[in-house]
Design a protein around this motif. Sequence first.
Motif, PDB file in Angstrom:
ATOM      1  N   ASP A  28       0.870  -1.172   0.000  1.00 50.97           N
ATOM      2  CA  ASP A  28       0.000   0.000   0.000  1.00 50.97           C
ATOM      3  C   ASP A  28       0.909   1.223   0.000  1.00 50.97           C
ATOM      4  OD1 ASP A  28      -2.589  -1.215   0.109  1.00 50.97           O
ATOM      5  OD2 ASP A  28      -2.173  -1.740   2.202  1.00 50.97           O
ATOM      6  N   ILE A  29       0.644   2.173  -0.893  1.00 52.22           N
ATOM      7  CA  ILE A  29       1.472   3.373  -0.982  1.00 52.22           C
ATOM      8  C   ILE A  29       1.075   4.341   0.131  1.00 52.22           C
ATOM      9  CG2 ILE A  29       2.074   5.354  -2.433  1.00 52.22           C
ATOM     10  CD1 ILE A  29       1.516   3.466  -4.883  1.00 52.22           C
ATOM     11  N   LEU A  30       2.057   4.829   0.880  1.00 50.79           N
ATOM     12  CA  LEU A  30       1.804   5.729   2.008  1.00 50.79           C
ATOM     13  C   LEU A  30       1.841   7.198   1.596  1.00 50.79           C
ATOM     14  CD1 LEU A  30       4.069   3.918   4.627  1.00 50.79           C
ATOM     15  CD2 LEU A  30       1.577   3.892   4.579  1.00 50.79           C
ATOM     16  N   THR A  31       2.472   7.488   0.459  1.00 49.91           N
ATOM     17  CA  THR A  31       2.641   8.869  -0.009  1.00 49.91           C
ATOM     18  C   THR A  31       1.971   9.017  -1.368  1.00 49.91           C
ATOM     19  OG1 THR A  31       4.779   8.142  -0.854  1.00 49.91           O
ATOM     20  CG2 THR A  31       4.794   9.362   1.227  1.00 49.91           C
ATOM     21  N   LYS A  32       0.757   9.521  -1.385  1.00 42.81           N
ATOM     22  CA  LYS A  32       0.056   9.704  -2.673  1.00 42.81           C
ATOM     23  C   LYS A  32       0.826  10.684  -3.543  1.00 42.81           C
ATOM     24  CE  LYS A  32      -3.078   6.840  -1.480  1.00 42.81           C
ATOM     25  NZ  LYS A  32      -2.851   5.448  -1.906  1.00 42.81           N
ATOM     26  N   LYS A  33       1.380  11.718  -2.917  1.00 45.30           N
ATOM     27  CA  LYS A  33       2.300  12.638  -3.591  1.00 45.30           C
ATOM     28  C   LYS A  33       3.633  12.570  -2.845  1.00 45.30           C
ATOM     29  CE  LYS A  33      -0.874  16.100  -5.429  1.00 45.30           C
ATOM     30  NZ  LYS A  33      -1.280  17.522  -5.383  1.00 45.30           N
ATOM     31  N   PRO A  34       4.745  12.818  -3.539  1.00 43.63           N
ATOM     32  CA  PRO A  34       6.027  12.748  -2.822  1.00 43.63           C
ATOM     33  C   PRO A  34       6.139  13.826  -1.752  1.00 43.63           C
ATOM     34  CG  PRO A  34       6.344  13.647  -5.031  1.00 43.63           C
ATOM     35  CD  PRO A  34       4.930  13.168  -4.964  1.00 43.63           C
ATOM     36  N   VAL A  35       6.804  13.498  -0.654  1.00 45.77           N
ATOM     37  CA  VAL A  35       7.064  14.458   0.415  1.00 45.77           C
ATOM     38  C   VAL A  35       8.290  15.280   0.025  1.00 45.77           C
ATOM     39  CG1 VAL A  35       7.657  14.705   2.865  1.00 45.77           C
ATOM     40  CG2 VAL A  35       6.131  12.844   2.134  1.00 45.77           C
ATOM     41  N   VAL A  36       8.206  16.600   0.180  1.00 46.25           N
ATOM     42  CA  VAL A  36       9.335  17.479  -0.156  1.00 46.25           C
ATOM     43  C   VAL A  36       9.764  18.265   1.084  1.00 46.25           C
ATOM     44  CG1 VAL A  36       8.694  17.666  -2.591  1.00 46.25           C
ATOM     45  CG2 VAL A  36       7.772  19.322  -0.957  1.00 46.25           C
ATOM     46  N   ALA A  37      10.923  18.878   0.995  1.00 45.41           N
ATOM     47  CA  ALA A  37      11.487  19.592   2.145  1.00 45.41           C
ATOM     48  C   ALA A  37      10.672  20.846   2.472  1.00 45.41           C
ATOM     49  CB  ALA A  37      12.935  19.973   1.856  1.00 45.41           C
ATOM     50  N   SER A  38      10.574  21.133   3.758  1.00 45.51           N
ATOM     51  CA  SER A  38       9.873  22.333   4.226  1.00 45.51           C
ATOM     52  C   SER A  38      10.749  23.565   3.988  1.00 45.51           C
ATOM     53  CB  SER A  38       9.587  22.209   5.727  1.00 45.51           C
ATOM     54  OG  SER A  38      10.827  22.218   6.436  1.00 45.51           O
ATOM     55  N   PRO A  39      10.136  24.768   3.970  1.00 40.02           N
ATOM     56  CA  PRO A  39      10.940  25.994   3.824  1.00 40.02           C
ATOM     57  C   PRO A  39      12.030  26.109   4.899  1.00 40.02           C
ATOM     58  CG  PRO A  39       8.605  26.493   3.552  1.00 40.02           C
ATOM     59  CD  PRO A  39       8.690  25.059   4.003  1.00 40.02           C
ATOM     60  N   LEU A  40      11.719  25.636   6.120  1.00 36.22           N
ATOM     61  CA  LEU A  40      12.699  25.689   7.213  1.00 36.22           C
ATOM     62  C   LEU A  40      13.900  24.802   6.903  1.00 36.22           C
ATOM     63  CD1 LEU A  40      13.344  26.734  10.073  1.00 36.22           C
ATOM     64  CD2 LEU A  40      12.199  24.709  10.979  1.00 36.22           C
ATOM     65  N   GLU A  41      13.648  23.582   6.412  1.00 37.20           N
ATOM     66  CA  GLU A  41      14.754  22.677   6.078  1.00 37.20           C
ATOM     67  C   GLU A  41      15.592  23.246   4.937  1.00 37.20           C
ATOM     68  OE1 GLU A  41      15.869  18.066   4.867  1.00 37.20           O
ATOM     69  OE2 GLU A  41      13.784  18.548   5.320  1.00 37.20           O
ATOM     70  N   LEU A  42      14.950  23.857   3.959  1.00 38.91           N
ATOM     71  CA  LEU A  42      15.674  24.423   2.817  1.00 38.91           C
ATOM     72  C   LEU A  42      16.614  25.546   3.249  1.00 38.91           C
ATOM     73  CD1 LEU A  42      12.879  24.488   0.086  1.00 38.91           C
ATOM     74  CD2 LEU A  42      14.841  22.950   0.219  1.00 38.91           C
ATOM     75  N   LYS A  43      16.228  26.282   4.286  1.00 35.62           N
ATOM     76  CA  LYS A  43      17.113  27.336   4.813  1.00 35.62           C
ATOM     77  C   LYS A  43      18.387  26.731   5.390  1.00 35.62           C
ATOM     78  CE  LYS A  43      14.167  31.250   6.086  1.00 35.62           C
ATOM     79  NZ  LYS A  43      13.576  31.995   7.222  1.00 35.62           N
ATOM     80  N   VAL A  44      18.229  25.620   6.103  1.00 39.20           N
ATOM     81  CA  VAL A  44      19.361  24.965   6.765  1.00 39.20           C
ATOM     82  C   VAL A  44      20.186  24.146   5.770  1.00 39.20           C
ATOM     83  CG1 VAL A  44      19.996  23.339   8.601  1.00 39.20           C
ATOM     84  CG2 VAL A  44      18.034  24.853   8.906  1.00 39.20           C
ATOM     85  N   ASN A  45      19.499  23.496   4.818  1.00 43.38           N
ATOM     86  CA  ASN A  45      20.162  22.584   3.883  1.00 43.38           C
ATOM     87  C   ASN A  45      19.627  22.790   2.464  1.00 43.38           C
ATOM     88  OD1 ASN A  45      21.604  20.501   2.727  1.00 43.38           O
ATOM     89  ND2 ASN A  45      20.375  18.862   3.607  1.00 43.38           N
ATOM     90  N   PRO A  46      20.195  23.747   1.729  1.00 41.19           N
ATOM     91  CA  PRO A  46      19.704  24.040   0.372  1.00 41.19           C
ATOM     92  C   PRO A  46      19.750  22.834  -0.569  1.00 41.19           C
ATOM     93  CG  PRO A  46      21.269  25.718   1.105  1.00 41.19           C
ATOM     94  CD  PRO A  46      21.317  24.612   2.105  1.00 41.19           C
ATOM     95  N   ARG A  47      20.617  21.848  -0.292  1.00 37.48           N
ATOM     96  CA  ARG A  47      20.718  20.670  -1.161  1.00 37.48           C
ATOM     97  C   ARG A  47      19.471  19.783  -1.089  1.00 37.48           C
ATOM     98  NH1 ARG A  47      27.145  19.216  -0.293  1.00 37.48           N
ATOM     99  NH2 ARG A  47      27.902  20.665  -1.879  1.00 37.48           N
ATOM    100  N   ALA A  48      18.580  20.096  -0.139  1.00 34.75           N
ATOM    101  CA  ALA A  48      17.333  19.316  -0.018  1.00 34.75           C
ATOM    102  C   ALA A  48      16.269  19.770  -1.010  1.00 34.75           C
ATOM    103  CB  ALA A  48      16.788  19.431   1.404  1.00 34.75           C
ATOM    104  N   ARG A  49      16.540  20.833  -1.778  1.00 33.23           N
ATOM    105  CA  ARG A  49      15.477  21.432  -2.597  1.00 33.23           C
ATOM    106  C   ARG A  49      14.914  20.485  -3.652  1.00 33.23           C
ATOM    107  NH1 ARG A  49      20.141  23.743  -4.124  1.00 33.23           N
ATOM    108  NH2 ARG A  49      20.777  23.626  -6.312  1.00 33.23           N
TER     109      ARG A  49
END
Length: 311
Positions: free
Chosen positions: A280-301
């Motif tokens: 069973d698929i748990l993520t109907k759409k892919p999970v992406v990085a939050s704006p807070l995470e992107l500030k700390v780690n731009p490579r997560a974009r």
Amino acid sequence: MEFHHVPVLLKETLELLAVKPDGIYVDCTLGGGGHSEAILKKLEAKGLLIGIDQDKDAINATSQRLAVYGSKFKAVHANYSQLARILAAHDVRGIDGVLFDLGVSSYQLDAGERGFSYMHDAPLDMRMDRSRNTSAKELVNCLSEEELARVIWEYGEERWAKRIAQFIIQKRKQAPIETTGQLVEVIKAAIPAGARREGPHPAKRTFQALRIAVNQELEVLKNTIEQAVHFLHPGGRIAIITFHSLEDRIVKEIFRKLARGCTCPPGFPVCVCGKEPVIDILTKKPVVASPLELKVNPRARSAKLRAAVKR
């Protein structure tokens, strides 16, 4: 250089893996061990985490750092395509969770001498496992113009693939292309000035394509996802973090196939193949990085996380 790794989508990954204290987990891409350490912190004495990586530098550095977790942690220098052999060697018949954090690690990019980055001038290498025979240098200097164009287009989705391949052939007739800096100059010359002003670094897509080809990343991924699901206990979970559309497409399509089960043509009145849904698929759409995470780690974009649970 220290093998440091800022784990991408860590909180979301742990939630989707739903780590059991006594569970058996596999991190197929150990790298700097950020995800592995977070899983190990949730494991009790009977739990086990097996970390796999084809990069010897990663295995050596991360094994030392995670040695404090004792028998709960096992590191294996191998390609994750060998998952079945690795589990058999550790007398493991089933697992509770498996993680893939794909792509090139921060360390590999920052270690200029590895030849992954278009930002450092270094030998044209890009091998994650340095015992491999074929490096990016061999591909750039030995592939035909047609093959080079195919690799750059297929794996880099680079619209100027044919032109870049032509320029590479012209350049290597004068002398072999041996460094990342030389290759970057060829790519810049091949891409028209107007196109270079827009979007990412002009060499980004070509470097991605060569790295994928050198390490056979997409073939290995396709062949391993179903193998990993096979070893999951019922209720066991798989989480996969991708960094470009080619990987994400593969994960999405394989998850859909395993969740659908039946492979009969759409017009069939009844199912004759007898195949049942496996996950069973748990993520109907892919999970992406939050704006807070992107500030700390731009490579997560560009990171996308998909997960599934075995039925």
